[in-house]
Design a protein around this motif. Sequence first.
Motif, PDB file in Angstrom:
ATOM      1  N   ASN A 272     -16.951 -15.289 -30.157  1.00 53.99           N
ATOM      2  CA  ASN A 272     -15.541 -15.139 -30.514  1.00 53.99           C
ATOM      3  C   ASN A 272     -14.921 -13.943 -29.810  1.00 53.99           C
ATOM      4  O   ASN A 272     -13.771 -13.999 -29.353  1.00 53.99           O
ATOM      5  CB  ASN A 272     -15.400 -14.989 -32.030  1.00 53.99           C
ATOM      6  N   ALA A 273     -15.661 -12.860 -29.715  1.00 57.37           N
ATOM      7  CA  ALA A 273     -15.145 -11.683 -29.010  1.00 57.37           C
ATOM      8  C   ALA A 273     -14.927 -11.982 -27.530  1.00 57.37           C
ATOM      9  O   ALA A 273     -13.922 -11.565 -26.936  1.00 57.37           O
ATOM     10  CB  ALA A 273     -16.109 -10.509 -29.187  1.00 57.37           C
ATOM     11  N   GLN A 274     -15.843 -12.733 -26.925  1.00 57.63           N
ATOM     12  CA  GLN A 274     -15.669 -13.113 -25.523  1.00 57.63           C
ATOM     13  C   GLN A 274     -14.449 -14.009 -25.342  1.00 57.63           C
ATOM     14  O   GLN A 274     -13.698 -13.872 -24.371  1.00 57.63           O
ATOM     15  CB  GLN A 274     -16.926 -13.815 -25.019  1.00 57.63           C
TER      16      GLN A 274
ATOM     17  N   GLN B 113     -24.894 -16.019 -37.041  1.00 62.03           N
ATOM     18  CA  GLN B 113     -23.554 -15.486 -37.241  1.00 62.03           C
ATOM     19  C   GLN B 113     -23.233 -14.396 -36.220  1.00 62.03           C
ATOM     20  O   GLN B 113     -22.104 -14.306 -35.715  1.00 62.03           O
ATOM     21  CB  GLN B 113     -23.420 -14.932 -38.665  1.00 62.03           C
ATOM     22  N   LEU B 114     -24.206 -13.558 -35.913  1.00 62.31           N
ATOM     23  CA  LEU B 114     -23.994 -12.531 -34.894  1.00 62.31           C
ATOM     24  C   LEU B 114     -23.686 -13.145 -33.535  1.00 62.31           C
ATOM     25  O   LEU B 114     -22.841 -12.647 -32.787  1.00 62.31           O
ATOM     26  CB  LEU B 114     -25.228 -11.633 -34.798  1.00 62.31           C
ATOM     27  N   LYS B 115     -24.357 -14.254 -33.223  1.00 60.42           N
ATOM     28  CA  LYS B 115     -24.070 -14.934 -31.953  1.00 60.42           C
ATOM     29  C   LYS B 115     -22.659 -15.499 -31.939  1.00 60.42           C
ATOM     30  O   LYS B 115     -21.945 -15.433 -30.927  1.00 60.42           O
ATOM     31  CB  LYS B 115     -25.088 -16.062 -31.724  1.00 60.42           C
ATOM     32  N   LEU B 116     -22.225 -16.076 -33.069  1.00 62.01           N
ATOM     33  CA  LEU B 116     -20.862 -16.601 -33.143  1.00 62.01           C
ATOM     34  C   LEU B 116     -19.832 -15.492 -32.976  1.00 62.01           C
ATOM     35  O   LEU B 116     -18.809 -15.670 -32.297  1.00 62.01           O
ATOM     36  CB  LEU B 116     -20.652 -17.313 -34.484  1.00 62.01           C
ATOM     37  N   GLU B 117     -20.073 -14.362 -33.581  1.00 64.03           N
ATOM     38  CA  GLU B 117     -19.140 -13.248 -33.440  1.00 64.03           C
ATOM     39  C   GLU B 117     -19.073 -12.755 -31.996  1.00 64.03           C
ATOM     40  O   GLU B 117     -18.000 -12.393 -31.499  1.00 64.03           O
ATOM     41  CB  GLU B 117     -19.560 -12.110 -34.371  1.00 64.03           C
ATOM     42  N   THR B 118     -20.193 -12.759 -31.318  1.00 65.84           N
ATOM     43  CA  THR B 118     -20.199 -12.372 -29.906  1.00 65.84           C
ATOM     44  C   THR B 118     -19.380 -13.351 -29.073  1.00 65.84           C
ATOM     45  O   THR B 118     -18.582 -12.946 -28.209  1.00 65.84           O
ATOM     46  CB  THR B 118     -21.639 -12.313 -29.383  1.00 65.84           C
TER      47      THR B 118
ATOM     48  N   TYR C  49      -8.805 -14.840 -23.586  1.00 70.30           N
ATOM     49  CA  TYR C  49      -7.434 -15.217 -23.918  1.00 70.30           C
ATOM     50  C   TYR C  49      -6.459 -14.101 -23.544  1.00 70.30           C
ATOM     51  O   TYR C  49      -5.373 -14.360 -23.014  1.00 70.30           O
ATOM     52  CB  TYR C  49      -7.330 -15.520 -25.415  1.00 70.30           C
ATOM     53  N   LEU C  50      -6.838 -12.854 -23.799  1.00 67.70           N
ATOM     54  CA  LEU C  50      -5.966 -11.737 -23.452  1.00 67.70           C
ATOM     55  C   LEU C  50      -5.775 -11.635 -21.944  1.00 67.70           C
ATOM     56  O   LEU C  50      -4.669 -11.349 -21.465  1.00 67.70           O
ATOM     57  CB  LEU C  50      -6.542 -10.438 -24.013  1.00 67.70           C
ATOM     58  N   ARG C  51      -6.845 -11.876 -21.193  1.00 69.21           N
ATOM     59  CA  ARG C  51      -6.710 -11.834 -19.734  1.00 69.21           C
ATOM     60  C   ARG C  51      -5.771 -12.933 -19.242  1.00 69.21           C
ATOM     61  O   ARG C  51      -4.916 -12.697 -18.376  1.00 69.21           O
ATOM     62  CB  ARG C  51      -8.084 -11.975 -19.080  1.00 69.21           C
ATOM     63  N   LEU C  52      -5.902 -14.144 -19.792  1.00 74.55           N
ATOM     64  CA  LEU C  52      -5.012 -15.236 -19.384  1.00 74.55           C
ATOM     65  C   LEU C  52      -3.576 -14.965 -19.807  1.00 74.55           C
ATOM     66  O   LEU C  52      -2.629 -15.258 -19.062  1.00 74.55           O
ATOM     67  CB  LEU C  52      -5.504 -16.554 -19.995  1.00 74.55           C
ATOM     68  N   SER C  53      -3.385 -14.410 -20.998  1.00 69.11           N
ATOM     69  CA  SER C  53      -2.031 -14.107 -21.458  1.00 69.11           C
ATOM     70  C   SER C  53      -1.367 -13.082 -20.550  1.00 69.11           C
ATOM     71  O   SER C  53      -0.183 -13.199 -20.208  1.00 69.11           O
ATOM     72  CB  SER C  53      -2.072 -13.593 -22.899  1.00 69.11           C
ATOM     73  N   ARG C  54      -2.130 -12.080 -20.148  1.00 73.54           N
ATOM     74  CA  ARG C  54      -1.567 -11.062 -19.255  1.00 73.54           C
ATOM     75  C   ARG C  54      -1.214 -11.663 -17.897  1.00 73.54           C
ATOM     76  O   ARG C  54      -0.164 -11.368 -17.316  1.00 73.54           O
ATOM     77  CB  ARG C  54      -2.574  -9.927 -19.092  1.00 73.54           C
TER      78      ARG C  54
END
Length: 298
Positions: free
Chosen positions: A99-101, A92-97, A106-111
């Motif tokens: 997801n954060a990446q 689960q910790l790996k999945l959260e990592t 996504y934020l970089r592409l949106s900008r």
Amino acid sequence: MSGRSRGRRSSRAKSRGKGRGRGRVRAAPAPAPAAAPEPSRSRGPGEDLPEAQLQVHVPARPAEEAAAEAGGAGGAGGAGPGGRMDTLETVQLKLETMNAQADRAYLRLSRKFGQLRLHHLERRNLLIQSIPGFWGRAFQNHPQLSSFLNSQDREALGYLNSLEVEELGLARLGYKIKFYFGRNPYFQNKVLIKEYGCGPSGQVVSRSTPIQWLPGHDLQSLSQGSPDNSRSFFGWFSNHSSIESDKIVEIINEELWPNPLQYYLMSEGARAEKGKEGRPGPARPDPEAPKPGAPESI
């Protein structure tokens, strides 16, 4: 035997001896036989593989994963719920990592693409402003949006010069819709803004600009008691209830704003067809059902 013959024999023996000596010096040593490969055998649980084989066949793993698996496989206690929970928490910790990446990417592409789109949106806005009544006609031509407009809304929207939809935050946490109006006989505002966002507890909230109605032209007061009041654009603008099922803001954000030109150019026949697509049609009779009065077949 004469001395001459003995001399010839001794000289031939010496030449043969020298030839043999030179042959022994020049000959390369015979290569050593290759060592036979050690036959493979199964190793016991206490034996380790050579270091070279470990580097080739055993990939490196994170320390926490190795520790979790070691705890989960260590005896009967590791196979219990505690060992499985430790391994599950690691995954689960790996999945959260990950997801954060993904969120950061996504934020970089949106900008990036937001900046690229801005130039084209500004140019589109300038072209639309040179077409009188563009937005009012686009509103009225939209098959579903037109059903929310009464006759007074249509007249007031004829003064709408520009429309902008602004996303709040790179994660699209809300929307701000700006309506730019020219000089008109209904209100003094040059711009009306309706904003949607998240409240402190996570619920969707909305706010809007107070409309400065001119005397005798308050469209909300004039529509009080009218059956069309529930189907009023300006009634929707000042209403902040039923936000979860706000159909008008959904149409503006997802259909009208991305491509207003298709609705400006839409003909009356196309509007009728589009309207049929958005409404459920009448139930079709079952072809196998018997007609009234007809005898039933056995």
